[in-house]
Design an enzyme around this catalytic site. Structure first.
Site, mmCIF file in Angstrom:
data_model
loop_
_atom_site.group_PDB
_atom_site.id
_atom_site.type_symbol
_atom_site.label_atom_id
_atom_site.label_comp_id
_atom_site.label_asym_id
_atom_site.label_seq_id
_atom_site.Cartn_x
_atom_site.Cartn_y
_atom_site.Cartn_z
ATOM 1 N N ASN A 134 6.389 7.771 2.914
ATOM 2 C CA ASN A 134 6.507 8.508 1.666
ATOM 3 C C ASN A 134 7.366 9.749 1.836
ATOM 4 O O ASN A 134 7.112 10.585 2.700
ATOM 5 C CB ASN A 134 5.118 8.904 1.166
ATOM 6 C CG ASN A 134 4.336 7.689 0.691
ATOM 7 O OD1 ASN A 134 4.511 7.248 -0.428
ATOM 8 N ND2 ASN A 134 3.512 7.115 1.568
ATOM 9 N N HIS A 139 0.831 -1.202 0.000
ATOM 10 C CA HIS A 139 0.000 0.000 0.000
ATOM 11 C C HIS A 139 0.865 1.253 0.000
ATOM 12 O O HIS A 139 1.917 1.315 0.640
ATOM 13 C CB HIS A 139 -0.933 0.019 1.218
ATOM 14 C CG HIS A 139 -2.101 0.932 1.038
ATOM 15 N ND1 HIS A 139 -1.996 2.297 1.135
ATOM 16 C CD2 HIS A 139 -3.393 0.661 0.730
ATOM 17 C CE1 HIS A 139 -3.186 2.837 0.920
ATOM 18 N NE2 HIS A 139 -4.043 1.870 0.671
ATOM 19 N N HIS A 140 0.392 2.248 -0.738
ATOM 20 C CA HIS A 140 1.145 3.499 -0.863
ATOM 21 C C HIS A 140 1.303 4.202 0.492
ATOM 22 O O HIS A 140 2.226 4.998 0.685
ATOM 23 C CB HIS A 140 0.429 4.437 -1.845
ATOM 24 C CG HIS A 140 1.361 5.193 -2.728
ATOM 25 N ND1 HIS A 140 2.543 5.743 -2.279
ATOM 26 C CD2 HIS A 140 1.294 5.507 -4.044
ATOM 27 C CE1 HIS A 140 3.145 6.367 -3.271
ATOM 28 N NE2 HIS A 140 2.418 6.236 -4.352
ATOM 29 N N ALA A 141 0.398 3.930 1.439
ATOM 30 C CA ALA A 141 0.535 4.521 2.766
ATOM 31 C C ALA A 141 1.739 3.982 3.510
ATOM 32 O O ALA A 141 2.217 4.590 4.462
ATOM 33 C CB ALA A 141 -0.732 4.262 3.596
#
Length: 493
Positions: A322, A143-145
């Site tokens: 990120n 997941h990008h999180a």
């Protein structure tokens, strides 16, 4: 004695949390992903699971799940999953005959359509057998999180080795025992305490400003100028395009394999960067595709959102989360001269660098950490329905040496960037061991001819190389690379 309040390091940043909000509705799963193709016979499933378990202590987030704060009063936090089972996350799949690239792409598209389970650690890894040509594949989703593209490259060092002989596993450690999960009341209390104490950091900043007013004014002016430079580019909505339409929940995946030396030779010949070359060939392919489908492109310039890494050398190696900012890049799809397209892209990206617009984007990103969750949710919805860019193009540098998994050489690497609402295609690029892998993720219904766009991307690379006086290496269909030295084309060709 003054007690310094430290923000919970397990709480998601504003940017990380925004990727959760973007998934509302179920049509836009926000995971970064990759298709990895290896030489040789696949390892046994049990061997792969044991290999992952032997190194999982190096990435503790992979044993953690999200815990939501009651009443939406704070961003979620990472907590240990008391029911973690690695076999749930490492899965086994086989391709139907003939087991070619087409079957692998079809499987990847189906897997990339499916969101990750929010009640478990946000990653999955598929061991894919039945691939023709004495090969096997891994398909990974995170997941990008949890991880961005650049830190994801760092994490691959956990599973991969730089030599065919696997490195010695880390020294045995105390068996992993999950920490007790916080209760809803504890989550709420901690979130409210952080919110109440965060203004203290602002007060300390104001005190520092009063002690050094000239320096503070100079810094503030520079940061505001950076934000203004970035924001001014996005004031005008992007033009309408066939790539900005409502999308559904189903995905299609294609890839294009390219030679990094060819791209470097083109940028040396024309005077730019590899990223300029990437954006130029993408613009050429999109222009071809639009014209082939009856869309007028004369004088048309689409706009690409280009995420760039702002992860510094001082960041902890292997740290997740990120560290990305974003800049706008022009895609002159109406221009048919590839050198003219390159010149326009290069000029625009040089202006971005000169005016620190990527830093300005980072400043805007950092502001999300101070937004209450309800505002963040609305901002994410606005971002999902934005009209300021037409397509996302990522270009992530990868390792330029062979990697091995349990003695098997990684042959090809193709990345994936997720789609947002009204974005029918995303193009991700990653370099590895002298190659460039272009991964094209498209909406199955809005872009049924994604394979045609992939073929046009190859044609666009050929056209730019020819215009720059660079001869591409011979290209073989499929995943195998062709050997041979890069040559300059004879004058006049």
């Amino acid at each position: 004695m003054t007690i310094e309040r430290v923000t919970n390091p397990d709480r998601l940043t504003g940017l990380d949390a925004s990727f959760l909000h973007l998934e509302r509705g179920g049509r836009t799963p926000m995971h970064v992903a990759e298709v990895l193709i290896f030489e040789g016979a696949a390892p046994g499933y049990v061997d792969l699971v044991e290999h992952i378990l032997s190194r999982l202590d190096l990435v503790p987030r992979y044993r953690q799940r999200l815990a939501e704060v009651p009443l939406g009063q704070g961003r979620p936090v990472w907590v240990d999953d008391p029911h973690f089972n690695v076999r749930y996350h490492v899965r086994h799949a086989g391709l139907p005959k003939p087991g070619g690239d087409a079957q692998l792409k079809r499987l990847a598209g189906r897997l990339f359509s499916q969101p990750l389970d929010r009640n478990k650690p946000l990653w999955e890894l598929y061991l894919v057998e039945g691939l023709s040509g004495d090969r096997f594949a891994l398909i990974g989703k995170t997941h990008h999180a949890l991880v961005d593209g650049v830190s994801g490259v760092d994490i691959t060092t956990v599973l991969f080795d730089a030599t065919p002989e696997p490195a010695e596993p880390p020294a045995p450690q105390t068996p992993w025992v999950p920490r007790p999960a916080p209760t809803p009341a504890q989550l709420l209390a901690e979130a409210l305490l952080e919110r109440a104490t965060a203004p203290g950091e602002i007060v300390r900043g104001l005190r520092a400003a009063l002690r050094a007013p000239r320096r503070a004014a100079k810094v503030a002016f520079e940061r505001l100028a950076e934000v203004g430079a970035f924001a001014s580019i996005g004031l005008e909505p992007a033009p309408p395009s066939p790539y900005n339409v409502p999308i559904g929940p189903h995905r299609r995946y294609e890839w294009v394999d390219a030679d990094l030396a060819t791209f470097k030779a083109i940028k040396d010949a024309l005077g730019g960067t590899v990223n300029d070359v990437v954006l130029t060939v993408v613009a050429g392919a999109l222009g071809r595709h639009m014209r082939a489908n009856g869309h007028r492109t004369a004088g048309l310039e689409l706009r690409a959102l280009v995420p760039v890494s702002v992860r510094g050398q001082d960041d902890e190696p292997g740290a997740l989360g990120n560290r990305v900012a974003a800049v706008w890049a022009p895609l002159p799809v109406g221009e048919t001269d590839p050198v003219a397209v390159f010149d326009r892209v290069h000029e625009a990206m040089a202006h971005v660098k000169a005016n620190h617009e990527a830093v300005g984007a980072q400043t805007l990103t950092e502001l999300t950490n101070f937004a209450p969750p309800t505002i963040m949710s609305q901002a994410a919805r606005l971002q999902a329905r934005q009209r300021f860019f037409n397509v996302v193009v990522t270009n992530v540098p990868g390792p330029q040496f062979p990697l091995y998994l349990l003695g098997r050489r990684l042959e090809r690497l193709y990345p994936v960037v997720p789609l947002a609402e009204r974005l029918a295609v995303g193009i991700a690029v990653m370099s590895y061991d002298g190659r460039l892998g272009f991964g094209l993720l498209g909406d199955l219904d809005a872009l049924p001819d994604l394979s045609v766009l992939a073929a046009m991307l190859e044609e666009s690379i050929d056209d730019l190389a020819r215009a720059a006086g660079v001869r591409r290496r011979p290209r073989r269909r499929g995943s195998r690379s062709a050997n041979g030295r890069l040559e300059k084309a004879p004058a006049g060709r």
